[in-house]
Design a protein around this motif. Sequence first.
Motif, PDB file in Angstrom:
ATOM      1  N   ALA A   4       0.836  -1.200   0.000  1.00  0.00           N
ATOM      2  CA  ALA A   4       0.000   0.000   0.000  1.00  0.00           C
ATOM      3  C   ALA A   4       0.869   1.248   0.000  1.00  0.00           C
ATOM      4  N   LEU A   5       1.922   1.272   0.809  1.00  0.00           N
ATOM      5  CA  LEU A   5       2.818   2.426   0.846  1.00  0.00           C
ATOM      6  C   LEU A   5       3.548   2.609  -0.484  1.00  0.00           C
ATOM      7  N   THR A   6       3.945   1.496  -1.112  1.00  0.00           N
ATOM      8  CA  THR A   6       4.605   1.562  -2.407  1.00  0.00           C
ATOM      9  C   THR A   6       3.668   2.160  -3.449  1.00  0.00           C
ATOM     10  N   LYS A   7       2.399   1.743  -3.451  1.00  0.00           N
ATOM     11  CA  LYS A   7       1.423   2.280  -4.401  1.00  0.00           C
ATOM     12  C   LYS A   7       1.189   3.769  -4.162  1.00  0.00           C
ATOM     13  N   VAL A   8       1.046   4.159  -2.900  1.00  0.00           N
ATOM     14  CA  VAL A   8       0.835   5.577  -2.578  1.00  0.00           C
ATOM     15  C   VAL A   8       2.054   6.390  -3.024  1.00  0.00           C
ATOM     16  N   GLY A   9       3.247   5.872  -2.766  1.00  0.00           N
ATOM     17  CA  GLY A   9       4.472   6.560  -3.185  1.00  0.00           C
ATOM     18  C   GLY A   9       4.541   6.720  -4.695  1.00  0.00           C
ATOM     19  N   SER A  10       4.171   5.677  -5.442  1.00  0.00           N
ATOM     20  CA  SER A  10       4.219   5.766  -6.902  1.00  0.00           C
ATOM     21  C   SER A  10       3.150   6.710  -7.425  1.00  0.00           C
ATOM     22  N   LEU A  11       2.020   6.788  -6.741  1.00  0.00           N
ATOM     23  CA  LEU A  11       0.983   7.744  -7.150  1.00  0.00           C
ATOM     24  C   LEU A  11       1.461   9.178  -6.988  1.00  0.00           C
ATOM     25  N   LYS A  12       2.172   9.436  -5.887  1.00  0.00           N
ATOM     26  CA  LYS A  12       2.704  10.792  -5.670  1.00  0.00           C
ATOM     27  C   LYS A  12       3.708  11.152  -6.757  1.00  0.00           C
ATOM     28  N   VAL A  13       4.622  10.243  -7.074  1.00  0.00           N
ATOM     29  CA  VAL A  13       5.624  10.490  -8.113  1.00  0.00           C
ATOM     30  C   VAL A  13       4.935  10.664  -9.460  1.00  0.00           C
ATOM     31  N   GLY A  14       3.980   9.796  -9.776  1.00  0.00           N
ATOM     32  CA  GLY A  14       3.232   9.902 -11.030  1.00  0.00           C
ATOM     33  C   GLY A  14       2.421  11.185 -11.089  1.00  0.00           C
ATOM     34  N   GLY A  15       1.846  11.567  -9.953  1.00  0.00           N
ATOM     35  CA  GLY A  15       1.069  12.804  -9.873  1.00  0.00           C
ATOM     36  C   GLY A  15       1.941  14.023 -10.123  1.00  0.00           C
ATOM     37  N   LEU A  16       3.158  14.013  -9.575  1.00  0.00           N
ATOM     38  CA  LEU A  16       4.087  15.115  -9.823  1.00  0.00           C
ATOM     39  C   LEU A  16       4.459  15.201 -11.292  1.00  0.00           C
ATOM     40  N   TRP A  17       4.686  14.062 -11.909  1.00  0.00           N
ATOM     41  CA  TRP A  17       5.032  14.031 -13.334  1.00  0.00           C
ATOM     42  C   TRP A  17       3.875  14.575 -14.166  1.00  0.00           C
ATOM     43  N   ILE A  18       2.650  14.124 -13.848  1.00  0.00           N
ATOM     44  CA  ILE A  18       1.471  14.587 -14.568  1.00  0.00           C
ATOM     45  C   ILE A  18       1.275  16.086 -14.345  1.00  0.00           C
ATOM     46  N   SER A  19       1.465  16.533 -13.123  1.00  0.00           N
ATOM     47  CA  SER A  19       1.326  17.956 -12.795  1.00  0.00           C
ATOM     48  C   SER A  19       2.342  18.793 -13.576  1.00  0.00           C
ATOM     49  N   LYS A  20       3.571  18.298 -13.650  1.00  0.00           N
ATOM     50  CA  LYS A  20       4.629  19.005 -14.385  1.00  0.00           C
ATOM     51  C   LYS A  20       4.288  19.075 -15.872  1.00  0.00           C
ATOM     52  N   LYS A  21       3.833  17.966 -16.443  1.00  0.00           N
ATOM     53  CA  LYS A  21       3.455  17.933 -17.861  1.00  0.00           C
ATOM     54  C   LYS A  21       2.283  18.871 -18.133  1.00  0.00           C
ATOM     55  N   ALA A  22       1.311  18.895 -17.218  1.00  0.00           N
ATOM     56  CA  ALA A  22       0.147  19.766 -17.382  1.00  0.00           C
ATOM     57  C   ALA A  22       0.571  21.231 -17.377  1.00  0.00           C
ATOM     58  N   LYS A  23       1.491  21.586 -16.475  1.00  0.00           N
ATOM     59  CA  LYS A  23       1.992  22.966 -16.429  1.00  0.00           C
ATOM     60  C   LYS A  23       2.710  23.327 -17.725  1.00  0.00           C
ATOM     61  N   GLU A  24       3.520  22.411 -18.265  1.00  0.00           N
ATOM     62  CA  GLU A  24       4.222  22.648 -19.526  1.00  0.00           C
ATOM     63  C   GLU A  24       3.228  22.873 -20.667  1.00  0.00           C
ATOM     64  N   GLU A  25       2.230  22.018 -20.743  1.00  0.00           N
ATOM     65  CA  GLU A  25       1.217  22.144 -21.796  1.00  0.00           C
ATOM     66  C   GLU A  25       0.445  23.448 -21.656  1.00  0.00           C
ATOM     67  N   PHE A  26       0.081  23.802 -20.441  1.00  0.00           N
ATOM     68  CA  PHE A  26      -0.637  25.047 -20.191  1.00  0.00           C
ATOM     69  C   PHE A  26       0.215  26.243 -20.623  1.00  0.00           C
ATOM     70  N   SER A  27       1.506  26.182 -20.320  1.00  0.00           N
ATOM     71  CA  SER A  27       2.429  27.254 -20.713  1.00  0.00           C
ATOM     72  C   SER A  27       2.504  27.364 -22.234  1.00  0.00           C
ATOM     73  N   ASN A  28       2.595  26.220 -22.924  1.00  0.00           N
ATOM     74  CA  ASN A  28       2.637  26.226 -24.391  1.00  0.00           C
ATOM     75  C   ASN A  28       1.361  26.806 -24.981  1.00  0.00           C
ATOM     76  N   ILE A  29       0.215  26.440 -24.414  1.00  0.00           N
ATOM     77  CA  ILE A  29      -1.066  26.954 -24.905  1.00  0.00           C
ATOM     78  C   ILE A  29      -1.135  28.462 -24.686  1.00  0.00           C
ATOM     79  N   THR A  30      -0.672  28.932 -23.533  1.00  0.00           N
ATOM     80  CA  THR A  30      -0.670  30.364 -23.237  1.00  0.00           C
ATOM     81  C   THR A  30       0.187  31.114 -24.249  1.00  0.00           C
ATOM     82  N   GLU A  31       1.383  30.599 -24.564  1.00  0.00           N
ATOM     83  CA  GLU A  31       2.256  31.232 -25.557  1.00  0.00           C
ATOM     84  C   GLU A  31       1.588  31.276 -26.920  1.00  0.00           C
TER      85      GLU A  31
END
Length: 178
Positions: A4-31
Amino acid sequence: MEKALTKVGSLKVGGLWISKKAKEEFSNITEDLTTFSNTVEDKAKWIFNKLKGKPLKSLPDLLREYNLPPGLFPQNVVCYEFDESKAKLIVYLSSPCEVSFKDSSVIRYATRVKGILLRGKLTGLEGMKTKVLVWVKVTSVAVEGYKSDTVWFTAGVKKSRPKDAYETPRDAVRVEEF
């Protein structure tokens, strides 16, 4: 529990990656939206000036009237603005580009080139470079006399070039960056 802890940890890492990608895409759309907005605004100004009943001359004709070679700018100019009271000229191009002239000189243009247009000279230039050994910003272009067959480019140093190399607007080649 460990699984359970391993899954929660991987979700946090995956969530950060998704969050980072979303910010990049949002920045590109804004430009992209900003670029589109600026283009629409520039076109609207051009149309407004046309509707005011003050037809613009072609850019080569305007340059010729001010005793500058008509081929100083590429053929694929989108539009230009000229405020006679302030002598301010702004030339719009669809993308950064460069032109090779028949005297083997190369000039690179930004999407917007600004300067002060006076009889026989274009000064305070922004958005134009020439290749000497490296790309150097062109600050002014001048023709010393009405019958002169020389164009003087100031790019750090003053360099003369034959006026006939700039008599006809040429096709530009798109470049990635100015």
